[in-house]
Enzyme design. Structure first.
Site, PDB file in Angstrom:
ATOM      1  N   ILE A 214      34.542  45.957  41.775  1.00 38.40           N
ATOM      2  CA  ILE A 214      35.723  45.603  40.984  1.00 38.40           C
ATOM      3  C   ILE A 214      36.305  44.273  41.450  1.00 38.40           C
ATOM      4  CG2 ILE A 214      36.286  48.001  40.469  1.00 38.40           C
ATOM      5  CD1 ILE A 214      38.433  47.863  42.654  1.00 38.40           C
TER       6      ILE A 214
ATOM      7  N   GLY B  22      42.582  42.627  43.125  1.00 34.28           N
ATOM      8  CA  GLY B  22      43.858  42.634  42.418  1.00 34.28           C
ATOM      9  C   GLY B  22      44.567  41.304  42.506  1.00 34.28           C
TER      10      GLY B  22
ATOM     11  N   HIS C 254      34.245  44.687  46.518  1.00 35.76           N
ATOM     12  CA  HIS C 254      34.247  43.689  45.445  1.00 35.76           C
ATOM     13  C   HIS C 254      32.902  42.974  45.284  1.00 35.76           C
ATOM     14  CE1 HIS C 254      38.521  44.404  45.382  1.00 35.76           C
ATOM     15  NE2 HIS C 254      38.616  44.066  46.648  1.00 35.76           N
TER      16      HIS C 254
ATOM     17  N   ASP D  22      39.088  37.414  51.395  1.00 40.15           N
ATOM     18  CA  ASP D  22      39.099  38.875  51.281  1.00 40.15           C
ATOM     19  C   ASP D  22      37.656  39.358  51.182  1.00 40.15           C
ATOM     20  OD1 ASP D  22      39.317  41.550  50.643  1.00 40.15           O
ATOM     21  OD2 ASP D  22      41.031  41.271  49.308  1.00 40.15           O
TER      22      ASP D  22
END
Length: 474
Positions: A268, A271, A253, A248
Site C-alpha cells: 500500500i 499515508g 509499502h 520511510d
C-alpha cells in the site's frame, strides 16, 4: 477522535522485518485492526471498550510518560532530498509550475512545505518511544492516526535542523491508546516547524485515562456543500517505491509478501505520501505554489491507497482555511478526512518580500557601480558594449530588477528592466549576488550548479565578472 490508519507500521522496528516474531506480530495486529475499525462510531472516532478495567499501575505508567523527551537529533538535507520528496508526492515536469520544486536551478527553487514531516519523522523511526518510562509498546500494533504540521517560515532549500521530540499527552480511547508526539525543529535557535504525530496503539486502552486533550491539534469536519475545487492525480505503480526513498523504509509499502501477511492484496501507499499529494494540490490551487503562504496542515488518515490508484482531492475555501478531503476515485473511499490547510493572507506574505527597489544588499552594489561609471564609463563601454538586465531574488521571489547599460554614451545604471533589448539577463538571489561580488562564488560554477541563470549572450558574463571585481568593491 483518532481514527485507525493504514500506516500499519513497526515504527522503530529492526531492519530485519521477516523474522518469525515480527511476522507473528504483524499477523496478530491485522486482526486487531479489523476489530478497531469495526468500532468506529458515528463521530468518526474509536468507541470506548466498556468492558476494560485498568489498574492503577497502568494509569500511573502512562501518566508518567507525559512530558518525557526523546533524545534530540539532527536532520541534514540538500536540494537532492527536497527534490526526491517532491517527486515522491507527485510533482512533475508535466506541470511547468512544479519546476520550482524539482529543479535546483530554478530561480525560485523551494522545498514543498510538507517536506517538514520528513524532518520530524526520524523521532518516530528511531525506536526512542520504546525507551520512554511508562510506555509499553508493541510496534507491530502502532497506527498513524492523524498528522499536524506547522511552518513558522519556509523551509530552507538545504540545511541542518535540530529536532526535539516530547510526549505531549496520552489518551485512553478504550480500544487503544493515543500517544501525542510533538516534534520541534530548529535552525540554530530559530523555530522552523512543528510536527504533531498522533499514534494509535491498538489494544492498549481501558486504563482509565482521559479521552481528550487541549494539546491536540483538532481535525475539523468539511463544510456541508459541494467543493470549490476538485483536482485528481493518478499515482504511479512505483509511487510507494519512490516515496520510501525519503526515509520511510517500512516493507509494507514495497514487499508483496509482507503486505500479504498484514492482510493486504499488495503493498500500500504511505499515508504521508497521500498527505503530500493533497497538500501540494491545495498549495497549487489556492496559493499559486507560494510556499511563503503555507502556515499549517492537519489531516486524519482513514483508509489505504494502492499505488496506481487515482487520488481525488476535494477542496473548500473558507477565508484563509482550505478544508479538504481525499478520495480514491476508482472506489469512492475517503482516505484522508477532516483535513485543512491554513494559508497566510497575501498581504502578510507581500510584506515579507522586498518591493522592487527595497534595500537588498545588492542595491548598494548597483548604486556604487552607477557612481563609479560617472568617472570611468566611456572606457568600460568600449570594453564591454552590452546591456545587462538583473533579476535579484529574495525568498524565491523577484525583489528587484536592475539594468547596467554599457552600450551607449558613458554607461549608466538604473533600477528597473532594460529600456531596450538586453543582451544578457541574469537571475540570481541577493545572497548569491553578494557572494559573487566578494569573490566567494565563481559565476561559472554558479551557472552550472543552477544558482545563477542567464538568458541571451551568456559569454558576456565573463566581461561582467571583470566589472564586478574592478568596480564594485565597496
Amino acid at each position: 477522535m483518532i481514527s485507525a490508519h493504514y500506516n500499519l507500521c513497526p515504527l522503530g522496528s529492526s531492519d530485519s522485518p521477516t523474522s518469525a516474531s515480527q511476522v507473528a506480530g504483524i499477523t496478530e495486529s491485522t486482526g486487531s485492526i479489523i476489530e478497531v475499525l469495526s468500532k468506529i462510531d458515528s463521530e468518526g472516532g474509536v468507541s470506548a471498550n466498556h468492558t476494560s478495567r485498568a489498574t492503577s499501575t497502568a494509569t500511573s505508567g502512562f501518566a508518567g510518560a507525559i512530558g518525557q523527551k526523546l533524545p534530540p537529533f539532527s536532520y541534514a538535507y540538500t536540494e537532492l532530498e527536497a527534490i526526491m520528496y517532491a517527486l515522491g508526492v507527485g510533482a512533475s515536469i508535466k506541470d511547468p509550475k512544479d519546476l520550482k520544486f524539482i529543479y535546483e536551478g530554478s530561480s525560485d527553487f523551494s522545498c514543498l512545505p510538507t517536506f517538514g514531516v520528513i524532518i520530524g519523522q526520524k523521532s518516530m523511526m528511531g525506536g526512542g518511544l520504546a525507551e520512554i518510562p511508562g510506555l509499553s509498546i508493541n510496534f507491530a500494533k502502532v497506527l498513524h492516526g492523524e498528522q499536524y504540521l506547522e511552518l513558522y517560515k519556509p523551509l530552507p532549500r538545504a540545511g541542518k535542523l535540530k529536532c526535539e521530540a516530547v510526549v505531549a499527552d496520552v489518551l485512553d480511547k478504550g480500544s487503544g491508546v493515543v500517544i501525542i508526539m510533538d516534534v520541534y525543529s530548529y535552525s540554530e535557535k530559530e523555530l522552523i516547524c512543528h510536527n504533531q504525530f498522533s499514534l494509535f496503539l491498538v489494544g492498549s486502552g481501558g486504563f482509565g485515562g482521559k479521552r481528550t486533550s487541549d494539546k491536540v491539534k483538532v481535525a475539523v469536519a468539511i463544510p456541508n456543500r459541494p467543493p470549490d475545487a476538485v483536482l485528481t492525480d493518478t499515482t504511479s505503480l512505483n509511487q510507494a517505491a519512490l516515496y520510501r526513498l525519503s526515509g520511510d523504509w517500512n516493507p509494507l509499502h514495497i514487499d508483496p509478501n509482507f503486505a500479504s501477511l498484514a492482510g493486504f492484496d499488495k503493498p500500500i501507499l504511505h499515508g504521508l505520501c497521500t498527505f503530500g499529494f493533497s497538500a501540494r494540490r491545495v498549495l497549487q490551487q489556492f496559493a499559486d505554489n507560494d510556499v511563503s503562504r503555507f502556515k499549517a496542515i492537519k489531516a486524519r488518515f482513514a483508509k489505504p491507497v494502492y499505488p496506481g490508484q487515482t487520488l481525488q482531492t476535494e477542496m473548500w475555501k473558507e477565508g484563509n482555511r482550505i478544508h479538504f478531503q481525499t478520495k480514491v476515485q476508482e472506489t469512492g473511499d475517503i482516505v484522508i478526512s477532516n483535513a485543512y490547510v491554513d494559508l497566510a493572507p497575501t498581504s502578510d506574505t507581500s510584506a515579507k518580500i522586498p518591493s522592487e527597489g527595497g534595500k537588498l544588499q545588492s542595491t548598494f552594489v548597483f548604486e556604487e557601480i552607477g557612481r563609479r561609471l560617472k568617472d570611468i564609463g566611456p572606457e568600460v563601454v568600449k570594453k564591454v558594449n552590452a546591456v545587462f538586465e538583473w533579476h535579484i531574488t529574495k525568498g524565491g521571489n523577484i525583489g528587484a530588477k536592475w539594468t547596467i547599460d554599457l552600450k551607449s554614451g558613458s554607461g549608466k545604471v538604473y533600477q528597473g528592466p532594460a529600456k531596450g533589448a538586453a543582451d544578457t539577463t541574469i537571475i540570481l538571489s541577493d545572497e548569491d549576488f553578494m557572494e559573487v561580488v566578494l569573490g566567494k562564488l565563481d559565476p561559472q560554477k554558479a551557472f552550472f550548479s543552477g544558482r545563477l541563470k542567464a538568458r541571451g549572450n551568456i559569454m558576456l558574463s565573463q566581461k561582467l565578472q571583470m566589472i564586478l571585481k574592478d568596480y564594485a568593491k565597496l
